[in-house]
Design an enzyme around this catalytic site. Sequence first.
Site, mmCIF file in Angstrom:
data_model
loop_
_atom_site.group_PDB
_atom_site.id
_atom_site.type_symbol
_atom_site.label_atom_id
_atom_site.label_comp_id
_atom_site.label_asym_id
_atom_site.label_seq_id
_atom_site.Cartn_x
_atom_site.Cartn_y
_atom_site.Cartn_z
ATOM 1 N N ASP A 1 39.025 -4.766 10.080
ATOM 2 C CA ASP A 1 39.302 -3.809 11.157
ATOM 3 C C ASP A 1 39.724 -4.464 12.464
ATOM 4 O O ASP A 1 40.523 -3.926 13.208
ATOM 5 C CB ASP A 1 38.082 -2.914 11.406
ATOM 6 C CG ASP A 1 36.927 -3.674 12.019
ATOM 7 O OD1 ASP A 1 36.520 -3.339 13.144
ATOM 8 O OD2 ASP A 1 36.419 -4.613 11.388
ATOM 9 N N TYR B 1 30.668 1.529 13.788
ATOM 10 C CA TYR B 1 31.567 2.681 13.705
ATOM 11 C C TYR B 1 30.773 3.936 13.353
ATOM 12 O O TYR B 1 31.053 4.612 12.369
ATOM 13 C CB TYR B 1 32.692 2.426 12.694
ATOM 14 C CG TYR B 1 33.642 1.350 13.168
ATOM 15 C CD1 TYR B 1 34.561 1.608 14.184
ATOM 16 C CD2 TYR B 1 33.596 0.063 12.636
ATOM 17 C CE1 TYR B 1 35.418 0.620 14.648
ATOM 18 C CE2 TYR B 1 34.459 -0.928 13.100
ATOM 19 C CZ TYR B 1 35.364 -0.639 14.106
ATOM 20 O OH TYR B 1 36.211 -1.618 14.569
ATOM 21 N N ASP C 1 36.720 -9.452 12.909
ATOM 22 C CA ASP C 1 35.662 -9.829 11.973
ATOM 23 C C ASP C 1 36.187 -9.822 10.542
ATOM 24 O O ASP C 1 37.379 -9.670 10.314
ATOM 25 C CB ASP C 1 34.463 -8.887 12.123
ATOM 26 C CG ASP C 1 34.867 -7.420 11.973
ATOM 27 O OD1 ASP C 1 35.930 -7.149 11.386
ATOM 28 O OD2 ASP C 1 34.127 -6.544 12.446
#
Length: 491
Positions: A82, A234, A85
């Site tokens: 994303d 998230y 990472d």
Amino acid sequence: MAATPKASTLFFLFSLLLFPFSWMDGARGDPNYRDALAKSILFFQGQRSGRIPAGLQISWRSNSGLYDGELAHVDLTGGYYDAGDNVKFNFPMAFTTTMLSWGALEHGARMGTQLANTRAAIRWATDYLLKCATATPGKVYVGVGDPNVDHRCWERPEDMDTVRTVYSVSAANPGSDVAGETAAALAAASMVFRKVDRKYSNLLLATAKKVLQFAVQYKGSYSDSLGSAVCPFYCSYSGYKDELVWGAAWLLRATNDVQYFNLLKSLGGDDVTDIFSWDNKYAGAHVLLSRRALLNKDKNFDSYKQEAEAFMCRILPNSPYSSTHYTQGGLMFKLPESNLQYVTSITFLLATYSKYMSAAKHSFNCGSLLVTPASLKNLAKKQVDYILGENPLKMSYMVGYGPHFPRRIHHRGSSLPSKASHPQTIGCDGGFQPFFYSYNPNPNLLIGAVVGGPNQSDGFSDDRSDYSHSEPATYINAALVGPLAFFSGKS
């Protein structure tokens, strides 16, 4: 902490030798939108997980995550990391896919040769999302990699030795938000491929229908089901209703089936908002649905048009209803962490609604303020131009665009030497010293990456450890692709 002027100068001169001058175009006067568009799409090559094809322009990346899904006895290779990472979070990945697809649908005619590259970026995600949606009956896989473990490491994706935990939602552990977004992504992408790969398009659409049905039938938030595996990274802070509205809106556009209109009516969705992001989809759904009111003159969609225009009135800086702060340099400022994600997403809506208004010869009022297509287009252009270097620092926030851009982005693969130059494994802790804590520029340019951006005073420290400002993310870029295409074509 910034490098010394001498070090920065040497690196800049070195970069001119490494890259053709076309890599350094823009950020002087009139932005080169076509150059920025090409780079914004190229960025996705650097985020790929799985088996990397030979010959890509982002040549310092190689294979990673080749056993993803093995712990659940399924194949979950592929997809995107994303941000900086090595975790695959499907919630923002699906939103990224939806926004790339929307950009291709609305502004593809202005993309030129980049439309094929945009399709390739979308397909890398949808191939993975299809696996997640179909690998096990009754389940939708929603992520790979333990974020709490991964975030304690600083290692290349190619060297990952952290546990690749597999996460899913089901009837017993629902995730209407992540499933609704996955359905939206697959439905939007199905239209992108409709004329170029009918069989693949049909598969995407059929899967989207099943995933939305699953989201509606088993209502619940994936944050509640998965807890620390997705929060605070998230979390679905806005709840899951907006994703059901968003998914239904996309399936309505893809199928024109009245059942999705009926679902929309049952959900409502007239929620007041002044934001649009991977978490909160209401404004995006309202703009998407308003298309029918403006272009098809369908009165059934007038309420969505009114909601879309109320949203615009909360964004426009000179509107009496504005709830949006702007920096002195003119940048929309919503939240201090990764603010450009909101700027690019909202700018997408401004550009797209401006397009609809122009086609319909439509204007509206925010109180006494007359809003024309040009009003929205000019604000969208101001935001894009700011990102590309027309700001108080004269700095592009897109890596590789213009002469002055972030050099120390918070990104593992970019900040660590490539496998080609450093074949030895760099373990979990091995990347912190001497790389993460180094003041040196990143050894690998992640061309096209748009970082979190400046603070509310238009300041930017270019500090690798300051992730809230220096970390790029797929959903920042995905939302910018559409506006860049919009401004690349003829007015």
